[in-house]
Design a protein around this motif. Sequence first.
Motif, PDB file in Angstrom:
ATOM      1  N   ASP A  43      41.290 -52.312  25.769  1.00 22.10           N
ATOM      2  CA  ASP A  43      40.066 -51.903  24.978  1.00 22.10           C
ATOM      3  C   ASP A  43      39.849 -50.513  25.577  1.00 22.10           C
ATOM      4  O   ASP A  43      39.350 -49.877  24.742  1.00 22.10           O
ATOM      5  N   GLU A  48      36.853 -48.426  24.289  1.00 23.05           N
ATOM      6  CA  GLU A  48      35.797 -49.313  24.658  1.00 23.05           C
ATOM      7  C   GLU A  48      35.271 -49.038  25.926  1.00 23.05           C
ATOM      8  O   GLU A  48      35.850 -48.768  27.012  1.00 23.05           O
ATOM      9  N   ARG A  49      34.003 -49.373  26.200  1.00 27.89           N
ATOM     10  CA  ARG A  49      33.448 -49.252  27.484  1.00 27.89           C
ATOM     11  C   ARG A  49      33.749 -50.814  28.178  1.00 27.89           C
ATOM     12  O   ARG A  49      33.864 -51.545  27.567  1.00 27.89           O
ATOM     13  N   PRO A  51      32.586 -54.091  30.024  1.00 32.10           N
ATOM     14  CA  PRO A  51      31.589 -54.865  29.532  1.00 32.10           C
ATOM     15  C   PRO A  51      30.557 -54.846  30.896  1.00 32.10           C
ATOM     16  O   PRO A  51      30.728 -54.638  31.880  1.00 32.10           O
ATOM     17  N   ALA A  57      22.051 -53.307  27.564  1.00 36.16           N
ATOM     18  CA  ALA A  57      23.570 -52.869  27.348  1.00 36.16           C
ATOM     19  C   ALA A  57      24.032 -53.384  25.968  1.00 36.16           C
ATOM     20  O   ALA A  57      24.750 -52.316  25.291  1.00 36.16           O
ATOM     21  N   ASP A  58      23.744 -54.474  25.468  1.00 37.56           N
ATOM     22  CA  ASP A  58      24.378 -54.883  24.138  1.00 37.56           C
ATOM     23  C   ASP A  58      23.478 -54.263  23.072  1.00 37.56           C
ATOM     24  O   ASP A  58      23.984 -53.557  22.075  1.00 37.56           O
ATOM     25  N   ALA A  60      22.107 -51.085  23.366  1.00 37.61           N
ATOM     26  CA  ALA A  60      22.585 -49.860  23.697  1.00 37.61           C
ATOM     27  C   ALA A  60      23.954 -49.629  22.980  1.00 37.61           C
ATOM     28  O   ALA A  60      24.145 -48.607  22.039  1.00 37.61           O
ATOM     29  N   ARG A  61      24.975 -50.550  22.875  1.00 39.10           N
ATOM     30  CA  ARG A  61      26.220 -50.431  22.244  1.00 39.10           C
ATOM     31  C   ARG A  61      25.810 -50.503  20.903  1.00 39.10           C
ATOM     32  O   ARG A  61      26.664 -49.963  19.939  1.00 39.10           O
ATOM     33  N   ASP A  64      24.773 -47.360  19.093  1.00 38.82           N
ATOM     34  CA  ASP A  64      25.590 -46.487  19.409  1.00 38.82           C
ATOM     35  C   ASP A  64      26.501 -46.494  18.550  1.00 38.82           C
ATOM     36  O   ASP A  64      27.275 -45.582  17.908  1.00 38.82           O
ATOM     37  N   GLU A  65      27.062 -47.890  18.181  1.00 45.47           N
ATOM     38  CA  GLU A  65      27.984 -47.963  17.252  1.00 45.47           C
ATOM     39  C   GLU A  65      27.745 -48.617  15.719  1.00 45.47           C
ATOM     40  O   GLU A  65      28.472 -49.083  14.994  1.00 45.47           O
TER      41      GLU A  65
END
Length: 71
Positions: A43, A48-49, A51, A57-58, A60-61, A64-65
């Motif tokens: 990943d 990928e960052r 986890p 965090a979910d 923000a991801r 971002d995506e």
Amino acid sequence: MSDTPATDPHAPKPAPSSAPKSRPKPRLDFGDPLDQQSSDDTDRGWGERPPAGGSAADLARFLDEKPPHHV
């Protein structure tokens, strides 16, 4: 009586040559390159960052995506 010439211990030694030294030949590797994991197999190799866990965090991801047509 030997056929080898006698060496003079007081004779000047030859100067080291300035010619480039030859590199040792690379060692042949007969291993299977497909047995090794490449960075693209992870990943992190795809950017990928790691986890992070947690709903913040979910979110923000997701933001971002988010594809441009979901703006």
